[in-house]
Design a protein around this motif. Structure first.
Motif: not given
Length: 366
Positions: A246-253, A320-321
């Motif tokens: 969960n960051n600016d480049e990639r948000n798996d959620y 977050t979810s």
């Protein structure tokens, strides 16, 4: 004076001395008890734990004053249980003593003992308990039991049968404790040991209500596509499936959320409306690694067997979810598989693309 008369006289003297001695002992014992009672009850200032031995005692919800007095006597906190019961009677102690776990001291007087066993007592023991994201309601209740907050049975009974005053719970029928699955908000809480299970659960529900309050309106009413319960259900699956990125480049959620919504809203796609979320099988099989055989379990939670959302949440999701469920990524993804080297999900649009990744990673997810 004959011998017979002398013997009688001596016996009478012995009896008189014994009676007098017994009377003296009785008087001194009575005086000691009276002093103890007066000291413990009518002292100018209550005696507290300045010295003596400190010990932990537990007061159960079903304990009477008689039970408490016996327990205090057995632990050496009081000497005369009948005097404590007398004090409890005229001081209405039964209305002041609350179930819980307390630290008491042998130097405490009756007033201090009763005050220290009250719901607002500073001697009442507490525990800081962290409810992690993704725990099921059973896991939460077991954790609270293990930490001495309250028992699993009491929590289940309260969750099933107490009608908590939240609008968003109105459609969750009473009778089954799983109705609160998804709403026990993950956080760190301070609970009193032996706390009333009604208040234990309420703390978590109040937290959920506060965190979700600003979003409630968009999931209520007649023309909504998804209810709040749907959002919580989707978030609970995201919580169990995500790799945690969960960051600016990639948000798996949000990416997993997009897969769920794409499958739900495009029944004509290859997935034909089935979510096929492995975490729903884990929810059904007792927490074990899911097998192909688990896909045949006949349950409305089985997203391999039944189309659409499962019957309800499968865990208690964190914020977050929940945010991801309310704001999924905009993708064309329908599949994902875990890359065992990077520990991150890789996404696909078609089953052929997905199967190629599965073969590459030798069946590590999907």
């Amino acid at each position: 004076m004959n011998a017979k008369y002398l013997v009688v006289t001596v016996v009478e003297m012995i009896i008189k001395v014994a009676v007098i001695a017994a009377f003296v002992v009785y008087i001194f014992r009575g005086a000691a008890i009276a002093y103890d009672f007066g000291y413990r009850v009518f002292a100018d200032e209550p005696v507290s734990a300045a010295g003596g031995r400190t010990m932990t005692v537990g007061i159960g919800a079903d304990m009477s004053v008689k039970d408490i007095a016996l327990m205090l006597e057995e632990k050496g906190l009081i000497q005369y249980k009948f005097l404590f019961k007398l004090y409890a009677w005229f001081s209405h102690a039964e209305d002041k003593i609350a179930p819980g776990t307390y630290e008491l001291n042998t130097e405490m007087d009756y007033h201090a003992l009763v005050s220290s066993m009250g719901s607002s007592s500073s001697t009442r023991k507490t525990a800081d308990v962290t409810i992690k994201e993704g725990l099921t309601i059973d896991q939460v209740f077991e954790l609270l039991d293990d930490r001495g907050v309250t028992s699993v049975d009491k929590l289940r009974d309260m969750a099933a049968n107490y009608d908590y005053a939240f609008d968003w719970l109105r459609e969750r029928p009473l009778g089954d404790y799983h109705r609160l699955e998804g709403y026990l908000f993950p956080d760190t809480y301070t609970f009193e040991l032996g706390e009333n299970p009604k208040y234990v659960i309420n703390k978590m529900l109040v937290n959920f209500d506060a965190k979700m309050d600003e979003y409630m309106a968009q999931y209520t009413g007649e023309d909504i596509q998804y209810s709040l319960h749907d959002i919580v259900t989707i978030a609970s699956m995201i919580e169990k499936e995500t790799d945690g990125t969960n960051n600016d480049e990639r948000n798996d959620y949000r990416s997993i959320a997009s897969v769920i919504y794409n499958r739900l809203e495009n029944p004509a796609a290859e997935t034909v409306g089935y979510l096929q979320i492995d975490a729903t099988l884990v929810y059904l099989n007792g927490g074990k690694v899911p097998t192909v055989a688990d896909r045949a379990i006949d349950s409305p939670y089985n997203t391999y067997l039944y189309k659409g959302l499962p019957a309800g949440p499968i865990s208690n999701p964190g914020m977050t979810s929940l945010l991801a469920a309310m704001n999924p990524a905009d993708t064309n993804y329908y599949y994902y598989v875990l890359n065992p080297e990077t520990k991150q999900h890789e996404y696909s649009r078609t089953y052929a693309e997905h199967e190629a990744l599965v073969q590459r990673y030798q069946g590590n997810g999907g």
